[in-house]
Write a protein that holds these residues in place. Structure first.
Motif, mmCIF file in Angstrom:
data_model
loop_
_atom_site.group_PDB
_atom_site.id
_atom_site.type_symbol
_atom_site.label_atom_id
_atom_site.label_comp_id
_atom_site.label_asym_id
_atom_site.label_seq_id
_atom_site.Cartn_x
_atom_site.Cartn_y
_atom_site.Cartn_z
ATOM 1 N N VAL A 1 7.348 53.386 8.345
ATOM 2 C CA VAL A 1 6.642 52.210 7.864
ATOM 3 C C VAL A 1 6.508 52.341 6.352
ATOM 4 C CG1 VAL A 1 4.554 50.809 8.009
ATOM 5 C CG2 VAL A 1 5.337 52.081 10.014
ATOM 6 N N SER A 2 7.074 51.393 5.619
ATOM 7 C CA SER A 2 7.022 51.428 4.147
ATOM 8 C C SER A 2 7.532 52.765 3.610
ATOM 9 C CB SER A 2 5.597 51.169 3.655
ATOM 10 O OG SER A 2 5.146 49.910 4.078
ATOM 11 N N MET A 3 8.669 53.213 4.133
ATOM 12 C CA MET A 3 9.351 54.442 3.695
ATOM 13 C C MET A 3 8.613 55.709 4.087
ATOM 14 S SD MET A 3 12.007 53.132 2.307
ATOM 15 C CE MET A 3 12.760 54.543 1.493
ATOM 16 N N ILE A 4 7.548 55.614 4.858
ATOM 17 C CA ILE A 4 6.790 56.788 5.285
ATOM 18 C C ILE A 4 7.030 57.004 6.775
ATOM 19 C CG2 ILE A 4 4.509 57.819 5.538
ATOM 20 C CD1 ILE A 4 3.588 56.113 3.189
ATOM 21 N N THR A 5 7.502 58.201 7.139
ATOM 22 C CA THR A 5 7.752 58.496 8.544
ATOM 23 C C THR A 5 6.446 58.502 9.322
ATOM 24 O OG1 THR A 5 9.731 59.796 8.077
ATOM 25 C CG2 THR A 5 8.631 60.207 10.176
ATOM 26 N N GLY A 6 6.399 57.673 10.355
ATOM 27 C CA GLY A 6 5.183 57.597 11.147
ATOM 28 C C GLY A 6 5.285 58.354 12.447
ATOM 29 N N ALA A 7 6.494 58.425 13.013
ATOM 30 C CA ALA A 7 6.643 59.063 14.308
ATOM 31 C C ALA A 7 8.097 59.444 14.541
ATOM 32 C CB ALA A 7 6.153 58.145 15.418
ATOM 33 N N THR A 8 8.296 60.490 15.324
ATOM 34 C CA THR A 8 9.625 60.937 15.712
ATOM 35 C C THR A 8 9.623 61.202 17.208
ATOM 36 O OG1 THR A 8 9.939 61.994 13.565
ATOM 37 C CG2 THR A 8 11.467 62.606 15.312
#
Length: 281
Positions: free
Chosen positions: A112-119
């Motif tokens: 989200v917005s270049m920030i990894t939120g989940a893998t």
């Protein structure tokens, strides 16, 4: 910045949800056709006269040809997509990177917005998911995941739907011709499935209906383009009509657009790290 909620996380990682149920099929008994001969005795004779009823010309039954979808063949896939998640109350947009090894692993990274939120990583028998923002880790079997989702899912179904292959393979599908398309109608216990196959022999639409619950899924594939001599749907849209615990229908729209898709022979990496403190719980 959109927030990755707990319930939406699992749904988004899964991306594709499908009804599946086991049930006994009810066969249709065969019907024998019997020809009837009327016998009449004439008034002024003892001779028996047999009068056969007029026989209507029976048109031969023309069966639709067996229709097979053209499956995407690959060893590894690497793709990047934008996912729009929309409900009646809100809408969010995510970037989802996908890597896949055929019949083995599916890896997804949600940003989200270049920030990894989940893998998340899907193997043949388990689903592992690490939510970095909320510091949550899930290690689930497909049975337990299906319980959380409210739908029965497995690895094979997920892989087929991501790449646009027909999820249920059957030779006894009922085939109906509709203009330039063929509809392959299938029954999986209480579930009815309509597969719309286009002139290019690719699955272009999937309708799934759960009779008892009236839950419905519609999946449309669009924007087919050739990759390594295979057609791949660069756009898809999922519409879910699912009843909640209050028996109210909740409509969810998931639009997926791929900006890049690669079919590869070289092995890919599937990076998935979970802090030890979560593994020891």
């Amino acid at each position: 910045m959109p927030h990755l909620s707990h319930g939406k996380n699992i749904l988004l990682v899964v991306l594709f949800i499908l009804f599946q149920s086991c049930g006994k099929k009810i066969g249709t008994p065969s019907v024998e056709t019997v020809a009837v001969i009327d016998t009449i005795i004439a008034k002024d004779t003892t001779t028996l006269i047999e009068i056969k009823p007029a026989v209507e010309e029976v048109q031969p039954i023309v069966e639709e040809p067996k229709v097979h979808t053209e499956d995407l063949n690959f060893n590894y896939i690497k793709a990047k997509s934008k996912v729009l998640w929309k409900t009646n109350s809100n809408s969010d947009t995510y970037t989802v990177d996908i890597r896949m090894k055929k019949d083995s692993l599916i890896w997804m990274n949600i940003s989200v917005s270049m920030i990894t939120g989940a893998t998340g990583i899907f193997s043949k028998d388990r689903v592992q998911f690490f939510h970095k923002i909320n510091n949550e880790y899930f290690n689930l079997t497909y049975d337990s995941l299906s319980t959380k989702m409210g739908f029965k899912i497995n690895y094979e179904i997920l892989q087929s739907l991501i790449v646009g292959n027909q999820p249920f393979k059957k030779n006894n599908s009922r085939v109906i011709r509709e203009n330039e398309n063929y509809i392959l109608k299938q029954d999986e216990g209480r579930i009815q499935i309509d597969n719309y196959v286009g002139p290019n022999r690719k699955l272009k639409k999937l309708l799934v209906n759960d009779g008892p619950t009236e839950n419905k899924l519609t999946l449309d594939y669009e924007d087919f383009a050739t990759i390594n001599q295979f057609l791949f749907p660069f756009s898809s849209q999922i519409t879910l009509d699912v009843k909640d615990k209050d028996n109210k229908v909740v409509k969810t729209l998931i639009s997926i657009k791929y900006s890049k898709v690669e079919l590869l022979d070289s092995p890919l990496e599937f990076p998935f790290k979970v802090p030890a403190k979560y593994l020891n719980k």
